[in-house]
Design a protein around this motif. Structure first.
Motif, PDB file in Angstrom:
ATOM      1  N   PHE A   1       0.667  -1.408   0.143  1.00 54.62           N
ATOM      2  CA  PHE A   1      -0.364  -0.227   0.126  1.00 54.62           C
ATOM      3  C   PHE A   1       0.747   1.540   0.129  1.00 54.62           C
ATOM      4  O   PHE A   1       0.424   2.162  -0.677  1.00 54.62           O
ATOM      5  CB  PHE A   1      -0.888   0.181   1.326  1.00 54.62           C
ATOM      6  CG  PHE A   1      -1.971   1.865   1.585  1.00 54.62           C
ATOM      7  CD1 PHE A   1      -2.508   1.654  -0.010  1.00 54.62           C
ATOM      8  CD2 PHE A   1      -1.269   2.289   2.803  1.00 54.62           C
ATOM      9  CE1 PHE A   1      -3.438   3.170   1.175  1.00 54.62           C
ATOM     10  CE2 PHE A   1      -1.472   3.564   2.969  1.00 54.62           C
ATOM     11  CZ  PHE A   1      -3.192   4.008   2.303  1.00 54.62           C
ATOM     12  N   ILE A   2       1.781   1.323   0.727  1.00 56.06           N
ATOM     13  CA  ILE A   2       2.768   1.979   0.201  1.00 56.06           C
ATOM     14  C   ILE A   2       3.539   3.052  -0.417  1.00 56.06           C
ATOM     15  O   ILE A   2       3.488   4.008  -0.377  1.00 56.06           O
ATOM     16  CB  ILE A   2       4.152   2.105   1.785  1.00 56.06           C
ATOM     17  CG1 ILE A   2       2.801   2.236   3.461  1.00 56.06           C
ATOM     18  CG2 ILE A   2       4.916   3.256   2.112  1.00 56.06           C
ATOM     19  CD1 ILE A   2       2.477   3.610   4.036  1.00 56.06           C
ATOM     20  N   VAL A   3       3.875   1.335  -1.001  1.00 53.14           N
ATOM     21  CA  VAL A   3       4.324   1.543  -2.456  1.00 53.14           C
ATOM     22  C   VAL A   3       3.284   2.529  -2.971  1.00 53.14           C
ATOM     23  O   VAL A   3       3.580   3.259  -4.352  1.00 53.14           O
ATOM     24  CB  VAL A   3       5.243   0.606  -2.567  1.00 53.14           C
ATOM     25  CG1 VAL A   3       5.650   0.237  -4.147  1.00 53.14           C
ATOM     26  CG2 VAL A   3       6.565   0.310  -1.854  1.00 53.14           C
ATOM     27  N   LEU A   4       2.181   1.728  -3.521  1.00 57.79           N
ATOM     28  CA  LEU A   4       1.481   2.125  -4.145  1.00 57.79           C
ATOM     29  C   LEU A   4       1.456   3.967  -4.124  1.00 57.79           C
ATOM     30  O   LEU A   4       1.678   4.687  -5.130  1.00 57.79           O
ATOM     31  CB  LEU A   4       0.721   1.153  -3.619  1.00 57.79           C
ATOM     32  CG  LEU A   4       0.478   0.238  -5.301  1.00 57.79           C
ATOM     33  CD1 LEU A   4      -1.024  -0.727  -4.027  1.00 57.79           C
ATOM     34  CD2 LEU A   4       0.718   1.070  -6.741  1.00 57.79           C
ATOM     35  N   MET A   5       1.091   4.184  -2.565  1.00 56.02           N
ATOM     36  CA  MET A   5       0.761   5.979  -2.539  1.00 56.02           C
ATOM     37  C   MET A   5       1.828   6.709  -2.966  1.00 56.02           C
ATOM     38  O   MET A   5       1.922   7.938  -3.005  1.00 56.02           O
ATOM     39  CB  MET A   5       0.123   5.959  -1.129  1.00 56.02           C
ATOM     40  CG  MET A   5      -1.362   5.504  -0.978  1.00 56.02           C
ATOM     41  SD  MET A   5      -2.631   6.283  -2.331  1.00 56.02           S
ATOM     42  CE  MET A   5      -2.144   7.630  -1.591  1.00 56.02           C
ATOM     43  N   LEU A   6       2.943   6.102  -2.660  1.00 51.95           N
ATOM     44  CA  LEU A   6       4.163   6.829  -2.523  1.00 51.95           C
ATOM     45  C   LEU A   6       4.454   7.064  -4.197  1.00 51.95           C
ATOM     46  O   LEU A   6       5.284   8.247  -5.210  1.00 51.95           O
ATOM     47  CB  LEU A   6       5.410   6.423  -2.074  1.00 51.95           C
ATOM     48  CG  LEU A   6       6.622   6.563  -1.672  1.00 51.95           C
ATOM     49  CD1 LEU A   6       6.544   8.047  -1.058  1.00 51.95           C
ATOM     50  CD2 LEU A   6       7.771   5.644  -1.254  1.00 51.95           C
ATOM     51  N   ALA A   7       4.275   5.730  -4.685  1.00 45.77           N
ATOM     52  CA  ALA A   7       4.173   6.024  -6.533  1.00 45.77           C
ATOM     53  C   ALA A   7       3.161   7.125  -6.765  1.00 45.77           C
ATOM     54  O   ALA A   7       3.954   7.690  -7.852  1.00 45.77           O
ATOM     55  CB  ALA A   7       3.532   4.727  -7.123  1.00 45.77           C
ATOM     56  N   ILE A   8       2.894   7.206  -6.410  1.00 44.85           N
ATOM     57  CA  ILE A   8       1.531   8.180  -7.411  1.00 44.85           C
ATOM     58  C   ILE A   8       1.405   9.544  -6.590  1.00 44.85           C
ATOM     59  O   ILE A   8       1.728  10.533  -7.067  1.00 44.85           O
ATOM     60  CB  ILE A   8      -0.438   7.831  -5.970  1.00 44.85           C
ATOM     61  CG1 ILE A   8      -0.731   7.109  -6.818  1.00 44.85           C
ATOM     62  CG2 ILE A   8      -1.436   9.400  -6.207  1.00 44.85           C
ATOM     63  CD1 ILE A   8      -1.793   6.137  -5.963  1.00 44.85           C
ATOM     64  N   ASP A   9       2.370  10.058  -4.507  1.00 42.44           N
ATOM     65  CA  ASP A   9       2.477  10.769  -4.578  1.00 42.44           C
ATOM     66  C   ASP A   9       3.652  11.538  -5.479  1.00 42.44           C
ATOM     67  O   ASP A   9       3.730  12.776  -5.798  1.00 42.44           O
ATOM     68  CB  ASP A   9       3.428  10.891  -2.856  1.00 42.44           C
ATOM     69  CG  ASP A   9       4.289  11.700  -2.652  1.00 42.44           C
ATOM     70  OD1 ASP A   9       3.356  13.259  -3.325  1.00 42.44           O
ATOM     71  OD2 ASP A   9       4.177  11.863  -1.066  1.00 42.44           O
ATOM     72  N   LEU A  10       4.556  10.546  -5.508  1.00 43.58           N
ATOM     73  CA  LEU A  10       5.768  10.846  -6.543  1.00 43.58           C
ATOM     74  C   LEU A  10       5.402  11.153  -8.229  1.00 43.58           C
ATOM     75  O   LEU A  10       5.822  12.329  -8.379  1.00 43.58           O
ATOM     76  CB  LEU A  10       6.815   9.875  -6.108  1.00 43.58           C
ATOM     77  CG  LEU A  10       7.756   9.166  -5.127  1.00 43.58           C
ATOM     78  CD1 LEU A  10       8.798   8.698  -5.594  1.00 43.58           C
ATOM     79  CD2 LEU A  10       7.565  10.692  -5.159  1.00 43.58           C
TER      80      LEU A  10
END
Length: 351
Positions: free
Chosen positions: A14-23
Motif C-alpha cells: 500500500f505504501i509503495v503504491l501511495m508513494l508512487a502516486i505522490d511522486l
C-alpha cells in the motif's frame, strides 16, 4: 505465512503504491512544489493515517491473529499493553484490545509527526546552506524519505528486540529523552548554522570520493572527461539521511514509550515520515512563525522520557494511553497557540 508478515507485506505494498502516486504528482519536472499541491498531499496522507487507525480499531486483532483468550493474553503480556480484559466475554475483550491498539498508533503518530517538524527546520537550513535551488528540493526529499523508511524499519525492529531482551533499556531511553528535551529547551534561542565545507559528512565524502562544488541541473552525479563526480545535490541528500539517523535516536525511543508493539511503532512512524515531504512544502515558508514549537517539542520529549522512567508508577495510578494522547496534544496545541498569540518580534534597522 504468519498474520504479522501478511499484514506487514500488505502495508508495504500500500505504501509503495501511495508513494508512487505522490511522486507522480510532485516529480513530473524540476519545479517548485506549489502550496496547493502540498496541502492536498498533506491532507491525503493524514486521511490515510486516520483510516489506518480505523482499520486497527475494528480489525486490529487480525494483526497478531487473536481469536481466543490464550492468544490475547499472550500478546498483551508480550507487548505490555496497559488494558484489562473481560474474562467471560471474548468479543468485548478483543474490542478493548483493538481500541487501545488504535489509540497507541494514533498517539505514536502524533508524537512522530510533531518531532518531524523539527526535522523541517534542519532541512530548510541544509538546503539554504548548500545553495540548493528550490526547484530541486522535491527530488532530494524523494530519495531522502525512501532511505529514511528503510533505516527506520531496521531501527524499530532492532529496538524492539533489545527491549524484549533487556527490559532495563527503557530506562536508558527515558533518561536520554529527558536530557535531550532539556538540552533542546536550553538551546531554543540559538541560531543554528551549517558550514557545508566543514560538515563531518561532507569532509568524509570529499576525502573518500570525487566531489564537485558545481550543480549539474537536478543530477546527483556529474561526468567530466569520463570521470564521475558527486554534486552538491547528492551531498545534501547524504547529509539529510545522516540527520534523519540522528533524529531517529530521539523519535523511535519516544514512540516505544507509547507502545511496545514493533508493528504499531513501525506503522505510526512510517505514516508520519511519508507525510513529512508534503508537510515540508506546506510549512517551508511559514515554519518561522511557530517560534514556540521548539519549546513545545522540548517539553514533549521531557514528558515522554519521564513517562518511560516512571511507567510502572503511572500504570498503578491508572495513567493510560488516552491520558498520554491528551497531554501530548495539549503541549503541541499550547506551543502553536502561543506562537500565534505572541508573534516573534522582528528586528528593524533604520537606514
Amino acid at each position: 505465512m504468519s498474520h504479522e508478515l501478511m499484514f506487514f507485506i500488505g502495508f508495504i505494498i500500500f505504501i509503495v503504491l501511495m508513494l508512487a502516486i505522490d511522486l507522480g504528482m510532485f516529480s513530473k519536472s524540476d519545479k517548485p512544489v506549489s502550496f496547493k499541491a502540498a496541502a492536498i498531499m498533506s491532507a491525503i496522507w493524514v486521511l490515510f493515517a486516520l483510516g489506518f487507525a480505523a482499520i486497527l480499531y475494528f480489525w486490529g486483532n487480525e494483526l497478531h491473529n487473536i481469536h481466543d483468550f490464550a492468544r490475547l493474553n499472550e500478546i498483551i503480556e508480550k507487548n505490555f499493553h496497559n488494558i484489562k480484559i473481560i474474562p467471560d466475554d471474548l468479543a468485548a475483550s478483543i474490542h478493548i484490545y483493538n481500541k487501545n491498539l488504535s489509540l497507541e498508533y494514533l498517539t505514536g503518530y502524533v508524537v512522530e509527526y510533531a518531532l518531524s517538524v523539527d526535522n523541517i527546520f534542519v532541512m530548510v537550513l541544509l538546503f539554504t546552506s548548500f545553495g540548493i535551488p528550490e526547484k530541486y528540493y522535491h527530488k532530494v526529499l524523494v530519495w531522502g524519505i525512501i532511505g529514511a523508511v528503510v533505516l527506520r524499519c531496521i531501527f524499530i525492529f532492532v529496538g524492539a528486540a533489545l527491549i524484549a531482551k533487556f527490559g532495563w533499556i527503557l530506562y536508558v531511553f527515558g533518561g536520554f529523552l529527558v536530557i535531550t528535551g532539556i538540552k533542546m529547551y536550553l538551546d531554543r534561542n540559538k541560531n543554528e548554522e551549517v558550514d557545508p565545507q566543514n560538515h563531518p559528512v561532507v569532509k568524509f565524502m570529499s576525502k573518500h570520493f570525487r566531489v564537485t562544488p558545481k550543480l549539474d541541473g537536478g543530477k546527483f552525479f556529474h561526468v567530466e572527461n569520463g570521470v564521475k563526480y558527486m554534486t552538491p545535490l547528492f551531498l545534501v541528500l547524504i547529509v539529510i539521511e545522516f540527520t534523519d539517523l540522528v533524529f531517529a535516536v530521539d523519535s523511535i525511543p519516544a514512540i516505544f514509550s507509547i507502545t511496545k508493539d514493533p508493528y504499531i511503532v513501525f506503522f505510526s512512524n512510517i505514516f508520519a515520515i511519508l507525510g513529512l515531504r508534503s508537510m515540508f512544502f506546506l510549512l517551508v515558508n511559514i515554519i518561522d512563525k511557530f517560534h514556540y514549537l521548539k519549546v513545545g517539542l522540548a517539553f514533549l520529549l521531557i514528558f515522554i522520557g519521564l513517562k518511560m522512567l516512571l511507567h510502572s508508577y503511572l500504570e498503578q495510578l491508572g495513567f493510560t494511553t488516552v491520558h498520554s494522547l491528551i497531554v501530548i496534544v495539549g503541549i503541541l496545541a499550547l506551543s502553536i497557540i502561543a506562537s500565534l498569540v505572541f508573534p516573534k518580534k522582528e528586528n528593524y534597522s533604520e537606514n
